[in-house]
Scaffold this motif. Structure first.
Motif, PDB file in Angstrom:
ATOM      1  N   UNK A   1       1.030  -1.506  -0.119  1.00  0.00           N
ATOM      2  CA  UNK A   1      -0.075   0.486   0.377  1.00  0.00           C
ATOM      3  C   UNK A   1       1.300   0.695   0.288  1.00  0.00           C
ATOM      4  N   UNK A   2       2.026   1.037   0.806  1.00  0.00           N
ATOM      5  CA  UNK A   2       2.868   1.858   0.845  1.00  0.00           C
ATOM      6  C   UNK A   2       3.389   2.473  -0.610  1.00  0.00           C
ATOM      7  N   UNK A   3       4.321   0.982  -1.253  1.00  0.00           N
ATOM      8  CA  UNK A   3       4.819   0.934  -2.096  1.00  0.00           C
ATOM      9  C   UNK A   3       4.240   2.237  -3.574  1.00  0.00           C
ATOM     10  N   UNK A   4       2.452   1.650  -3.117  1.00  0.00           N
ATOM     11  CA  UNK A   4       1.303   1.958  -4.470  1.00  0.00           C
ATOM     12  C   UNK A   4       1.012   3.498  -3.748  1.00  0.00           C
ATOM     13  N   UNK A   5       1.290   4.339  -2.565  1.00  0.00           N
ATOM     14  CA  UNK A   5       0.860   5.740  -2.337  1.00  0.00           C
ATOM     15  C   UNK A   5       1.994   6.505  -3.041  1.00  0.00           C
ATOM     16  N   UNK A   6       3.350   5.995  -3.069  1.00  0.00           N
ATOM     17  CA  UNK A   6       4.599   6.731  -3.274  1.00  0.00           C
ATOM     18  C   UNK A   6       4.408   6.316  -4.785  1.00  0.00           C
ATOM     19  N   UNK A   7       4.293   5.908  -5.344  1.00  0.00           N
ATOM     20  CA  UNK A   7       3.809   5.459  -6.817  1.00  0.00           C
ATOM     21  C   UNK A   7       3.546   6.566  -7.131  1.00  0.00           C
ATOM     22  N   UNK A   8       2.425   6.250  -6.734  1.00  0.00           N
ATOM     23  CA  UNK A   8       1.574   7.732  -6.924  1.00  0.00           C
ATOM     24  C   UNK A   8       2.416   8.598  -7.002  1.00  0.00           C
ATOM     25  N   UNK A   9       2.910   9.105  -6.242  1.00  0.00           N
ATOM     26  CA  UNK A   9       3.577  10.643  -6.164  1.00  0.00           C
ATOM     27  C   UNK A   9       4.612  10.539  -7.163  1.00  0.00           C
ATOM     28  N   UNK A  10       5.705   9.447  -7.126  1.00  0.00           N
ATOM     29  CA  UNK A  10       6.343  10.038  -7.983  1.00  0.00           C
ATOM     30  C   UNK A  10       6.236   8.933  -9.411  1.00  0.00           C
ATOM     31  N   UNK A  11       5.800   8.462  -9.755  1.00  0.00           N
ATOM     32  CA  UNK A  11       5.463   7.263 -11.041  1.00  0.00           C
ATOM     33  C   UNK A  11       4.855   7.936 -11.737  1.00  0.00           C
ATOM     34  N   UNK A  12       4.326   8.433 -11.232  1.00  0.00           N
ATOM     35  CA  UNK A  12       2.423   8.984 -12.829  1.00  0.00           C
ATOM     36  C   UNK A  12       2.902  10.161 -13.034  1.00  0.00           C
ATOM     37  N   UNK A  13       2.834  10.072 -14.139  1.00  0.00           N
ATOM     38  CA  UNK A  13       2.521  11.964 -14.858  1.00  0.00           C
ATOM     39  C   UNK A  13       0.942  11.962 -14.454  1.00  0.00           C
ATOM     40  N   UNK A  14       0.280  12.834 -14.486  1.00  0.00           N
ATOM     41  CA  UNK A  14      -0.876  13.628 -13.897  1.00  0.00           C
ATOM     42  C   UNK A  14      -1.773  14.299 -15.445  1.00  0.00           C
ATOM     43  N   UNK A  15      -1.532  13.856 -16.474  1.00  0.00           N
ATOM     44  CA  UNK A  15      -1.928  14.457 -17.781  1.00  0.00           C
ATOM     45  C   UNK A  15      -3.186  13.536 -18.190  1.00  0.00           C
ATOM     46  N   UNK A  16      -3.825  14.665 -18.851  1.00  0.00           N
ATOM     47  CA  UNK A  16      -4.805  13.900 -19.872  1.00  0.00           C
ATOM     48  C   UNK A  16      -4.819  12.428 -20.748  1.00  0.00           C
ATOM     49  N   UNK A  17      -3.619  11.792 -20.813  1.00  0.00           N
ATOM     50  CA  UNK A  17      -3.578  11.011 -21.745  1.00  0.00           C
ATOM     51  C   UNK A  17      -3.283   9.862 -21.000  1.00  0.00           C
ATOM     52  N   UNK A  18      -2.831  10.405 -18.975  1.00  0.00           N
ATOM     53  CA  UNK A  18      -2.793   9.005 -18.582  1.00  0.00           C
ATOM     54  C   UNK A  18      -4.130   8.820 -17.460  1.00  0.00           C
ATOM     55  N   UNK A  19      -5.233   9.639 -17.767  1.00  0.00           N
ATOM     56  CA  UNK A  19      -6.284   9.709 -17.216  1.00  0.00           C
ATOM     57  C   UNK A  19      -6.626   8.026 -16.878  1.00  0.00           C
ATOM     58  N   UNK A  20      -6.788   6.962 -17.953  1.00  0.00           N
ATOM     59  CA  UNK A  20      -7.102   5.679 -18.091  1.00  0.00           C
ATOM     60  C   UNK A  20      -6.228   4.842 -16.518  1.00  0.00           C
ATOM     61  N   UNK A  21      -4.916   5.220 -16.552  1.00  0.00           N
ATOM     62  CA  UNK A  21      -3.492   4.873 -15.808  1.00  0.00           C
ATOM     63  C   UNK A  21      -4.188   4.763 -14.231  1.00  0.00           C
ATOM     64  N   UNK A  22      -4.256   6.330 -14.277  1.00  0.00           N
ATOM     65  CA  UNK A  22      -4.394   6.631 -12.496  1.00  0.00           C
ATOM     66  C   UNK A  22      -6.133   6.487 -11.715  1.00  0.00           C
ATOM     67  N   UNK A  23      -7.123   6.621 -12.862  1.00  0.00           N
ATOM     68  CA  UNK A  23      -8.150   5.821 -12.529  1.00  0.00           C
ATOM     69  C   UNK A  23      -7.667   4.664 -12.240  1.00  0.00           C
ATOM     70  N   UNK A  24      -6.910   3.760 -12.997  1.00  0.00           N
ATOM     71  CA  UNK A  24      -7.324   2.579 -12.537  1.00  0.00           C
ATOM     72  C   UNK A  24      -5.798   2.062 -10.611  1.00  0.00           C
TER      73      UNK A  24
END
Lengths: 216, 367
Positions: free
Chosen positions: B69-92
């Motif tokens: 869970x902590x790994x996933x939270x930190x990955x959301x912070x540093x690895x996800x690219x917050x753009x509209x074209x990445x919306x699917x990955x962010x929502x998943x």
């Protein structure tokens, strides 16, 4: 800001890693007592067939018709037991004082009331005795018909014989079945194992004293 | 700070955690065949750590899921690219985090218990399947106010205080599974309502419902000084004690949970298959009495549970008593987070769908 949020989440995680159990609780217990009346259309003890709504089977009808509310028999009350009047199918109830408390009753049902074997197997299930098919067959085969002092045929079933390894508080039972003409008498004594063992003598005294009341 | 978060977001941690979960699932499944479902669940899935052969510590699923869970939270912070074209990955990703949150809520907030009622009997309490409590109450009061301590973690020397009644109970000996006897070689005055004089410890049963705990306790503040009592989970009676001439009772019994209503069984109905004694269906007609005094009649049957706030009551089983009286057993499930797994699954599905659609558009534009 994002880093602070992550630190907060991590802190919540660490604080949550504790035991789920609560320690000290206080609560109000509300209990509504059940009515002591047995439903008129409830299943008789000797048979558990279909719902009364669908109409009783022939076997159930025979049992209910033959069931008497006035005692067809007499008995001698063991000196250490207290007798109280029964109601409905229960002719009489006996109790013994603590610490060897038992509950014993004489029930009269019409016909063969489900049969000897079916009733014994049902009682085995009621007191949670686990037996293999072979063990059950052996136990049933060990039960012998005897006679009361007035010559009535009786079979005494002592369930403590198959609970030898169980502790004193294990629910147990001793029962006797007397087959009369057109009706069956069940004498059942329930309680924990050590109470049953300590009241065996009184139970047998009661069972062997049962005799038919002479009709006027 | 950011370096720590980047390290915690490492894919190596994700893969290691998933490997551990695979091992725990396989091991737990094999273990439950030998030791029973409940013990395997407690050891492999509900614990933070457990010991192999009593020597080597191994992380339980609870620890592994926390790390993931902590790994996933930190990955959301540093690895996800917050753009509209990445919306699917962010929502998943959000959906996956919701899975963890729902597991947390359900683990800490859910309760399973049962309630058995005879016809015309009612109660506001359900009974735990495996947990026990030592409960004490004053006799003769209009409202029965029970004070209880969970007994699962009782230790010798522990003292239980009941300040409301000016009583304390010290734990002399507590056995998690034992047998009770009415005879003892030792001449000792120990008080018990059923005449029990001795307890013998036995092995813990793999079926936890078959364990009956017992203990020897010392009561402080009662009229009788140095009062020792034996309490056994398998006895149906409560042991009486007196303080200033006022009677109290103490009992070791299965843990009780409060329901936000009183449930009364009005009628139990059973149908059997023709010419057999096998039940085809059974149902309970109950009255639900709310704290405001409003009564509602409800039929609980095998496929139609009763839902009331966070509680769901299912028709579980029945019994016929020795006098022909019918008893209905309802299983009671309290689960505040029961909708969360559905929301999480839906979020993940929507995220994947959006990602697929966006990938489809991207391919078309390239062509």
């Amino acid at each position: 800001m994002k880093n602070i949020l992550i630190v907060v989440v991590l802190a919540v995680c660490l604080m949550s890693c504790n035991n789920r159990s609560e320690e000290n609780r206080s609560y109000e217990e509300i209990h509504i007592e059940a009515s002591k009346q047995v439903k008129k259309n409830s299943e008789p003890q000797g048979s558990m067939k279909g719902s009364a709504k669908k109409g009783s089977s022939k076997g159930s009808e025979q049992i209910m018709k033959g069931t008497v509310t006035t005692s067809p028999v007499s008995w001698v009350v063991p000196s250490v037991w207290l007798e109280t009047k029964g109601s409905g199918m229960r002719l009489v109830t006996f109790k013994a004082e603590p610490p060897n408390s038992i509950d014993c009753s004489i029930i009269s049902l019409g016909g063969i009331a489900g049969g000897f074997e079916a009733n014994v197997i049902r009682w085995i299930g009621q007191i949670n005795i686990q037996l293999t098919g072979e063990e059950q067959k052996k136990f049933l085969g060990s039960l012998k018909e005897e006679k009361t002092t007035t010559g009535l045929p009786v079979t005494v079933v002592d369930f403590t014989d198959i609970q030898k390894e169980k502790n004193d508080m294990t629910p147990s039972m001793m029962a006797a079945i007397i087959q009369l003409e057109g009706k069956t008498l069940f004498i059942k004594m329930t309680g924990d194992k050590s109470a049953i063992v300590n009241n065996k003598g009184s139970f047998k005294e009661l069972v062997y004293s049962i005799s038919l009341l002479k009709s006027k | 700070m950011i370096r720590i978060i980047k390290n915690l977001a490492s894919l190596k941690i994700t893969v290691t955690c998933l490997s551990f979960l695979f091992i725990l699932t396989l091991w737990g499944t094999l273990d439950q065949a030998q030791n029973g479902l409940y013990l395997a669940q407690e050891k492999f899935f509900n614990s933070l750590f457990f010991m192999i052969k009593g020597v080597i510590p191994f992380p339980g699923a609870r620890s592994v899921l926390w790390v993931l869970f902590i790994n996933l939270i930190c990955a959301a912070r540093v690895r996800l690219i917050y753009q509209w074209k990445q919306a699917g990955i962010i929502i998943t990703h959000i959906g996956l985090l919701l899975f963890f949150i729902s597991a947390f809520v359900i683990f800490h907030g859910s309760l399973e218990s049962n309630i058995t009622l005879a016809e015309q009997e009612g109660s506001n309490l359900s009974t735990a399947y495996h947990k026990w409590e030592l409960s004490l109450w004053k006799l003769g009061e209009e409202k029965k106010q029970v004070l209880a301590f969970d007994s699962d973690h009782f230790q010798s020397g522990q003292k239980l205080d009941f300040p409301k009644y000016g009583l304390s109970i010290g734990v002399k000996k507590y056995l998690r599974n034992c047998e009770a006897y009415r005879t003892s070689d030792v001449e000792e005055h120990i008080h018990n309502a059923s005449g029990i004089k001795r307890l013998e410890s036995i092995d813990i049963n793999t079926e936890p419902g078959r364990n009956f705990p017992g203990g020897i306790f010392e009561v402080y503040g009662a009229d009788e000084k140095d009062l020792k009592i034996i309490l056994y989970g398998g006895e149906g009676k409560a042991t009486a004690i007196q303080k200033n001439g006022v009677p109290y009772v103490v009992r070791l019994r299965r843990k009780r949970y409060i329901l936000p209503f009183v449930i009364k069984l009005k009628d139990f109905r059973k149908e059997t298959h023709p010419n057999t004694q096998m039940a085809r269906s059974y149902e309970s007609l109950v009255d639900i009495i709310s704290p405001e005094g409003i009564t509602r009649e409800v039929l609980i049957s095998m496929n139609k549970p009763l839902r009331y706030k966070d509680f769901t009551l299912y028709q579980s089983s029945y019994a016929i008593g020795q006098e022909g009286q019918e008893f209905s057993t309802l299983s009671v499930v309290k689960n505040a987070g029961r909708l969360l797994p559905y929301i999480s699954s839906l979020t993940v599905c929507v995220g994947l769908l959006i990602h697929l659609i966006l990938m489809g558009f991207k391919k078309k534009r390239r062509k």
